[in-house]
Design a protein around this motif. Structure first.
Motif, PDB file in Angstrom:
ATOM      1  N   ALA A 277       0.858  -1.189   0.000  1.00  0.00           N
ATOM      2  CA  ALA A 277       0.000   0.000   0.000  1.00  0.00           C
ATOM      3  C   ALA A 277       0.894   1.238   0.000  1.00  0.00           C
ATOM      4  O   ALA A 277       1.988   1.210   0.574  1.00  0.00           O
ATOM      5  N   PRO A 278       0.442   2.350  -0.600  1.00  0.00           N
ATOM      6  CA  PRO A 278       1.236   3.578  -0.543  1.00  0.00           C
ATOM      7  C   PRO A 278       1.433   4.014   0.915  1.00  0.00           C
ATOM      8  O   PRO A 278       0.492   3.917   1.715  1.00  0.00           O
ATOM      9  N   ILE A 279       2.623   4.502   1.251  1.00  0.00           N
ATOM     10  CA  ILE A 279       2.906   4.937   2.633  1.00  0.00           C
ATOM     11  C   ILE A 279       1.843   5.926   3.108  1.00  0.00           C
ATOM     12  O   ILE A 279       1.341   5.841   4.231  1.00  0.00           O
ATOM     13  N   GLU A 280       1.448   6.853   2.216  1.00  0.00           N
ATOM     14  CA  GLU A 280       0.543   7.934   2.626  1.00  0.00           C
ATOM     15  C   GLU A 280      -0.882   7.440   2.895  1.00  0.00           C
ATOM     16  O   GLU A 280      -1.692   8.166   3.459  1.00  0.00           O
ATOM     17  N   ASN A 281      -1.204   6.204   2.489  1.00  0.00           N
ATOM     18  CA  ASN A 281      -2.531   5.653   2.822  1.00  0.00           C
ATOM     19  C   ASN A 281      -2.565   5.118   4.247  1.00  0.00           C
ATOM     20  O   ASN A 281      -3.635   4.786   4.767  1.00  0.00           O
ATOM     21  N   GLY A 282      -1.424   5.035   4.890  1.00  0.00           N
ATOM     22  CA  GLY A 282      -1.356   4.497   6.245  1.00  0.00           C
ATOM     23  C   GLY A 282      -1.613   5.577   7.288  1.00  0.00           C
ATOM     24  O   GLY A 282      -1.193   6.730   7.132  1.00  0.00           O
TER      25      GLY A 282
ATOM     26  N   ARG B  65     -11.027   2.070   6.120  1.00  0.00           N
ATOM     27  CA  ARG B  65      -9.829   1.252   6.368  1.00  0.00           C
ATOM     28  C   ARG B  65      -9.961  -0.035   5.555  1.00  0.00           C
ATOM     29  O   ARG B  65     -11.064  -0.591   5.454  1.00  0.00           O
ATOM     30  N   VAL B  66      -8.843  -0.504   5.001  1.00  0.00           N
ATOM     31  CA  VAL B  66      -8.898  -1.703   4.154  1.00  0.00           C
ATOM     32  C   VAL B  66      -8.103  -2.871   4.728  1.00  0.00           C
ATOM     33  O   VAL B  66      -8.385  -4.025   4.423  1.00  0.00           O
ATOM     34  N   ALA B  67      -7.081  -2.588   5.541  1.00  0.00           N
ATOM     35  CA  ALA B  67      -6.232  -3.662   6.055  1.00  0.00           C
ATOM     36  C   ALA B  67      -5.546  -3.197   7.339  1.00  0.00           C
ATOM     37  O   ALA B  67      -5.354  -1.996   7.551  1.00  0.00           O
TER      38      ALA B  67
ATOM     39  N   ASN C 209     -13.127  -4.426   0.045  1.00  0.00           N
ATOM     40  CA  ASN C 209     -12.794  -4.732  -1.348  1.00  0.00           C
ATOM     41  C   ASN C 209     -13.054  -3.537  -2.266  1.00  0.00           C
ATOM     42  O   ASN C 209     -13.454  -2.463  -1.800  1.00  0.00           O
ATOM     43  N   SER C 210     -12.858  -3.759  -3.576  1.00  0.00           N
ATOM     44  CA  SER C 210     -12.987  -2.636  -4.523  1.00  0.00           C
ATOM     45  C   SER C 210     -14.439  -2.197  -4.687  1.00  0.00           C
ATOM     46  O   SER C 210     -14.708  -1.151  -5.280  1.00  0.00           O
ATOM     47  N   LEU C 211     -15.387  -3.012  -4.194  1.00  0.00           N
ATOM     48  CA  LEU C 211     -16.809  -2.631  -4.247  1.00  0.00           C
ATOM     49  C   LEU C 211     -17.213  -1.831  -3.008  1.00  0.00           C
ATOM     50  O   LEU C 211     -18.394  -1.543  -2.814  1.00  0.00           O
ATOM     51  N   ASP C 212     -16.221  -1.549  -2.130  1.00  0.00           N
ATOM     52  CA  ASP C 212     -16.483  -0.823  -0.871  1.00  0.00           C
ATOM     53  C   ASP C 212     -17.210  -1.682   0.154  1.00  0.00           C
ATOM     54  O   ASP C 212     -17.743  -1.156   1.133  1.00  0.00           O
TER      55      ASP C 212
ATOM     56  N   VAL D 100      -4.495   0.818   7.250  1.00  0.00           N
ATOM     57  CA  VAL D 100      -4.351   1.393   5.910  1.00  0.00           C
ATOM     58  C   VAL D 100      -5.718   1.773   5.348  1.00  0.00           C
ATOM     59  O   VAL D 100      -6.682   1.026   5.483  1.00  0.00           O
ATOM     60  N   ARG D 101      -5.779   2.957   4.726  1.00  0.00           N
ATOM     61  CA  ARG D 101      -7.011   3.486   4.125  1.00  0.00           C
ATOM     62  C   ARG D 101      -7.059   3.228   2.621  1.00  0.00           C
ATOM     63  O   ARG D 101      -6.067   2.860   2.008  1.00  0.00           O
ATOM     64  N   GLN D 102      -8.240   3.519   2.047  1.00  0.00           N
ATOM     65  CA  GLN D 102      -8.403   3.374   0.603  1.00  0.00           C
ATOM     66  C   GLN D 102      -7.583   4.402  -0.165  1.00  0.00           C
ATOM     67  O   GLN D 102      -7.128   4.158  -1.272  1.00  0.00           O
ATOM     68  N   ARG D 103      -7.425   5.587   0.423  1.00  0.00           N
ATOM     69  CA  ARG D 103      -6.697   6.677  -0.226  1.00  0.00           C
ATOM     70  C   ARG D 103      -5.757   7.315   0.791  1.00  0.00           C
ATOM     71  O   ARG D 103      -5.667   6.836   1.913  1.00  0.00           O
TER      72      ARG D 103
END
Ligand code: PD2
Ligand code: ZN
Length: 283
Positions: free
Chosen positions: A165-170, A208-210, A248-251, A276-279
Motif C-alpha cells: 500500500a502507498p505509505i501515505e494511505n497508512g 480502512r482496508v487492512a 474490497n474494490s466494491l467498498d 491502511v485506508r483506501q486513499r
C-alpha cells in the motif's frame, strides 16, 4: 485467435445469456472452440464473465466478495531492506502471520519511545463518531505521525512495502500497552458503513482496508489476538505480525474479520498497529 484476443461483443452477449440460463461453463467453451475461437480466449472469456457474474450476484445480496489479496504472494515478502517470511496464510478472509518483521532492538526502541506518553485507549462512538473510553478496551497507547523521524520513517516504509500500500494511505503507527488483565474486546477495524459516527472518519481518506498488528514483546501468558468467527487465535511473538484485510474494490467490508485481543494473564503486552485506508490518510 490467441488467448488475449478480445472476444467480440455479440459473443460476450451470447456468453452472458447462457450464463443466465445456468449453462455448464465447459460446454460454452466447447461451443466457442467449434466456432473457431482459440481455447485460451474462450476459457478466459467464459470463466472471467462467470466470475464477474458471481461477484455481482454476491454484491447484490450483500455477501462480501473476496478479491485477489492485496498482500503479495510467496513464502517471503521483500519489505524494503528486510525479507519477511510468511508462516501462515488464510484465504477468506486474507489473514497472514509473518515472522521477523522487526528485530528485537526495533521492538525495544518503539517501547522506549512510547512508554512516557501513553494515554488511555478509546473506541469510536457509533452514533457521534467521538472517542470514548470503554471497559472493552483497557489498554493505553500513543502514536507516531507518518515519518515522525528517521527511525519511524524506515518502519513506515517497510510496513507499506509488506502491506503493498502507498505509505501515505497508512495512519500513523499506533503503539498499545496492555497490563495484566487488559484486553481489547472483539471489534472491527473498519468503520461500519451504516453508522452515522463512521462518516467523519471515512472522510479522512476512505474506509480502512487492512490492518497489521506487530508484537513488540513475548507475552508471558494470555494476550492472544483472536478471530472468534474463524476459531483462530494467534499467540504474540516479539517482532512477528498478523496482517488481515477487510474492504474490497466494491467498498464492501467483511464481517468475518471480527477480532480482539484476549486479556493478558501474566506480564504485559506491547503491540504496534498500522491501519491502511483506501486513499491518502488525512489526519
Ligand atoms: O492487541 C491485539 O491483539 C489487538 C487485537 C485486535 C489489537 C487490535 N485489534 C487493534 O489494534 O486494532
Ligand atoms: Zn483491531
Amino acid at each position: 485467435m490467441n488467448a488475449h484476443m478480445q472476444v467480440p461483443e455479440e459473443w460476450r452477449n451470447w456468453i452472458a445469456h447462457n450464463l443466465e440460463r445456468g449453462c455448464d461453463l465447459e460446454m460454452l467453451v466447447a461451443d466457442m472452440l467449434r466456432a473457431g475461437f482459440d481455447a485460451g480466449a474462450a476459457r478466459n472469456a467464459v470463466f472471467g464473465m462467470a466470475d464477474q457474474s458471481v461477484a455481482a450476484a454476491a454484491a447484490a445480496n450483500g455477501t462480501y466478495v473476496y478479491e485477489t489479496p492485496r498482500l503479495p504472494a510467496g513464502n517471503v515478502i521483500h519489505a524494503q531492506e528486510r525479507d519477511v517470511r510468511v508462516v501462515l496464510r488464510i484465504d477468506r478472509p486474507t489473514i497472514a502471520f509473518v515472522d521477523n518483521l522487526l528485530d528485537a532492538d526495533e521492538c525495544d526502541e518503539l517501547v522506549r519511545m512510547s512508554a512516557h506518553k501513553l494515554v488511555r485507549s478509546t473506541i469510536v462512538d457509533r452514533e457521534r463518531g467521538s472517542a470514548e473510553v470503554t471497559t472493552g478496551r483497557t489498554s493505553e497507547g500513543t502514536y507516531f505521525e507518518l515519518n515522525a523521524d528517521a527511525f519511524i520513517a524506515r518502519l513506515d516504509r517497510r510496513i507499506a512495502a509488506l502491506m503493498n500500500a502507498p505509505i501515505e494511505n497508512g495512519e500513523g503507527l499506533q503503539i498499545l500497552h496492555y497490563r495484566t488483565g487488559d484486553e481489547y474486546a472483539p471489534h472491527y477495524d473498519y468503520f461500519p458503513p451504516e453508522d452515522a459516527g463512521s462518516r467523519a472518519h471515512i472522510a479522512q481518506g476512505g474506509q480502512r482496508v487492512a490492518s497489521l498488528i506487530i508484537y513488540l514483546n513475548d507475552v508471558e501468558d494470555g494476550g492472544a489476538t483472536v478471530f472468534p468467527k474463524l476459531g483462530l487465535r494467534i499467540g504474540p511473538k516479539k517482532g512477528a505480525a498478523v496482517y488481515f484485510e477487510y474492504c474490497n474494490s466494491l467498498d464492501q467490508v467483511d464481517p468475518q474479520t471480527l477480532h480482539g485481543g484476549l486479556p493478558v494473564l501474566k506480564g504485559e503486552k506491547w503491540i504496534a498497529t498500522k491501519w491502511v485506508r483506501q486513499r491518502r490518510y488525512v489526519a
